[in-house]
Every structure is written in structure tokens, then in C-alpha cells.
Design a protein around this motif. Structure first.
Motif, PDB file in Angstrom:
ATOM      1  N   UNK A  61       0.878  -1.174   0.026  1.00 35.71           N
ATOM      2  CA  UNK A  61      -0.133   0.026   0.101  1.00 35.71           C
ATOM      3  C   UNK A  61       0.838   1.073   0.090  1.00 35.71           C
ATOM      4  N   UNK A  62       1.835   1.162   0.899  1.00 35.62           N
ATOM      5  CA  UNK A  62       2.644   2.568   0.749  1.00 35.62           C
ATOM      6  C   UNK A  62       3.527   2.531  -0.463  1.00 35.62           C
ATOM      7  N   UNK A  63       3.971   1.570  -0.926  1.00 37.25           N
ATOM      8  CA  UNK A  63       4.437   1.621  -2.400  1.00 37.25           C
ATOM      9  C   UNK A  63       3.711   2.221  -3.307  1.00 37.25           C
ATOM     10  N   UNK A  64       2.490   2.005  -3.734  1.00 34.94           N
ATOM     11  CA  UNK A  64       1.499   2.485  -4.413  1.00 34.94           C
ATOM     12  C   UNK A  64       1.269   3.669  -4.063  1.00 34.94           C
ATOM     13  N   UNK A  65       1.170   4.161  -2.870  1.00 32.16           N
ATOM     14  CA  UNK A  65       0.906   5.673  -2.508  1.00 32.16           C
ATOM     15  C   UNK A  65       2.283   6.641  -2.971  1.00 32.16           C
ATOM     16  N   UNK A  66       3.284   5.809  -2.882  1.00 33.26           N
ATOM     17  CA  UNK A  66       4.330   6.552  -3.491  1.00 33.26           C
ATOM     18  C   UNK A  66       4.374   6.865  -4.744  1.00 33.26           C
ATOM     19  N   UNK A  67       4.130   5.466  -5.387  1.00 36.69           N
ATOM     20  CA  UNK A  67       4.143   5.591  -6.980  1.00 36.69           C
ATOM     21  C   UNK A  67       2.903   6.641  -7.377  1.00 36.69           C
ATOM     22  N   UNK A  68       1.790   6.582  -6.772  1.00 35.76           N
ATOM     23  CA  UNK A  68       0.732   7.650  -7.113  1.00 35.76           C
ATOM     24  C   UNK A  68       1.339   9.018  -6.859  1.00 35.76           C
ATOM     25  N   UNK A  69       2.076   9.249  -5.768  1.00 37.52           N
ATOM     26  CA  UNK A  69       2.282  10.698  -5.760  1.00 37.52           C
ATOM     27  C   UNK A  69       3.404  11.004  -6.947  1.00 37.52           C
ATOM     28  N   UNK A  71       3.548   9.918  -9.821  1.00 35.48           N
ATOM     29  CA  UNK A  71       2.752  10.115 -11.180  1.00 35.48           C
ATOM     30  C   UNK A  71       2.112  11.465 -10.833  1.00 35.48           C
ATOM     31  N   UNK A  72       1.599  11.947  -9.763  1.00 33.91           N
ATOM     32  CA  UNK A  72       0.960  13.168  -9.776  1.00 33.91           C
ATOM     33  C   UNK A  72       2.001  14.413 -10.034  1.00 33.91           C
ATOM     34  N   UNK A  73       3.217  13.933  -9.418  1.00 37.79           N
ATOM     35  CA  UNK A  73       4.421  15.194  -9.501  1.00 37.79           C
ATOM     36  C   UNK A  73       4.809  15.053 -11.197  1.00 37.79           C
ATOM     37  N   UNK A  74       4.824  13.774 -11.706  1.00 37.30           N
ATOM     38  CA  UNK A  74       5.046  13.744 -13.209  1.00 37.30           C
ATOM     39  C   UNK A  74       4.173  14.485 -13.934  1.00 37.30           C
ATOM     40  N   UNK A  75       2.836  14.554 -13.749  1.00 40.64           N
ATOM     41  CA  UNK A  75       1.648  15.141 -14.460  1.00 40.64           C
ATOM     42  C   UNK A  75       2.015  16.547 -14.491  1.00 40.64           C
ATOM     43  N   UNK A  76       2.345  17.258 -13.242  1.00 42.15           N
ATOM     44  CA  UNK A  76       2.322  18.615 -13.186  1.00 42.15           C
ATOM     45  C   UNK A  76       3.761  19.154 -13.655  1.00 42.15           C
ATOM     46  N   UNK A  77       4.860  18.485 -13.806  1.00 40.52           N
ATOM     47  CA  UNK A  77       6.225  18.527 -14.358  1.00 40.52           C
ATOM     48  C   UNK A  77       6.159  19.292 -15.991  1.00 40.52           C
ATOM     49  N   UNK A  78       6.803  20.245 -16.087  1.00 40.68           N
ATOM     50  CA  UNK A  78       6.736  20.805 -17.444  1.00 40.68           C
ATOM     51  C   UNK A  78       7.500  19.533 -18.404  1.00 40.68           C
TER      52      UNK A  78
END
Length: 169
Positions: A61-69, A71-78
């Protein structure tokens, strides 16, 4: 139907001798107790197995949360650097070599067919490695083939390398 079944069971029971009735009653109690014990043991084993799995599942669960975070960071990066065009390949590689303090590499770069560069030079190995990493990272220029031989002085190597832009599409 149920009444007929109860009557046949009572008739069966009445036809048994007292000793046989005692044996059948003891057998029924034994089987009931064995089934109850087996059910309790199976539930205990399942509980133990699940307790062992909880830390592993929490880690997942913690690994999935980190991966989701991530992915969110990658979505907002230029988006990353735009790959260079074929027309600017030599100019980009020469500028990069000069920036990496390898003017001798800049002088020895030659185009070799479309989207390809050839380098034949004697260079400092550690500076060459940093330069190649920068070419791949910043310019998306990849090493297709490379031959490295020891040079006359320590730290110097003779390099014959072929670089290429990645295929478009």
C-alpha cells in the motif's frame, strides 16, 4: 416430506438395540466435536496466515501511494527538453563538446549519413563520459557503437564512436 423423514428416522432409532444406540450417539458426538475442532483449527490457521501477510500488504500500500504521488508530480512537471532536429545535430554536438571542455572532440566530429555523427579522437576518458551523458540527457543523441583503446598518457583514450538521433515516431 419432512414428516415422513422424521418418522423413518424414529423407526430406525427404535429398531436399534440400546448398546447400538449408545455407540451411534457417541459416534455422532465424536464426529460433531471433530468437525468443530477442524473448523476452529482452520480459522486459527487462516488468522495466523493473514497476520503474517499484513506487514507485506501494508508495504505494498505504501509503495502504491508513493507511486501515485510520483505520477502526480510527473503530471505537473513541464515536459523534458525537446529533441534536436537532424539539421542541428552537428552544431548541437559541437557546442556540447565545447561546453564539456573537449574542444578536440568538437574539431573531430563529422556527419556520417542522415541523423548520425562520427567521432575519432584522443580524449580524457572521464570528461568524455560526462560529455556523452550530457548528449544523451540534453540532446537525446545516443551512442550507437563505440570502441575505446588506451592512449599513450594516463587518463587518455582513443575513441571511435558513432552517435545517432533516435528514430522519430
Amino acid at each position: 416430506m419432512l414428516i415422513g423423514t422424521q418418522a423413518s428416522i424414529r423407526a430406525f432409532w427404535a429398531a436399534r438395540h440400546p448398546r447400538e444406540r449408545t455407540f451411534l450417539l457417541a459416534l455422532a458426538i465424536f464426529l460433531g466435536t471433530a468437525l468443530l475442532a477442524q473448523g476452529l483449527w482452520a480459522s486459527h490457521q487462516a488468522r495466523v496466515r493473514l497476520k503474517k501477510q499484513i506487514p507485506h500488504l501494508l508495504q505494498q500500500v505504501e509503495n502504491l501511494r508513493r507511486r501515485a504521488a510520483d505520477l502526480q508530480r510527473l503530471k505537473v512537471q513541464p515536459p523534458g527538453p525537446v529533441p534536436i532536429q537532424e539539421s542541428g545535430l552537428l552544431a548541437t554536438a559541437v557546442a556540447s563538446a565545447n561546453t564539456a571542455s573537449l574542444p578536440e572532440a568538437a574539431k573531430q566530429l563529422r556527419t556520417e549519413g542522415p541523423r548520425r555523427l562520427r567521432l575519432r579522437a584522443t580524449l580524457h576518458f572521464d570528461r568524455w563520459l560526462k560529455w556523452v551523458a550530457a548528449l544523451q540527457r540534453d540532446g537525446r543523441i545516443r551512442v550507437v557503437s563505440c570502441r575505446i583503446d588506451a592512449g599513450e598518457a594516463p587518463g587518455l583514450v582513443r575513441i571511435d564512436a558513432l552517435f545517432s538521433l533516435p528514430e522519430s515516431g
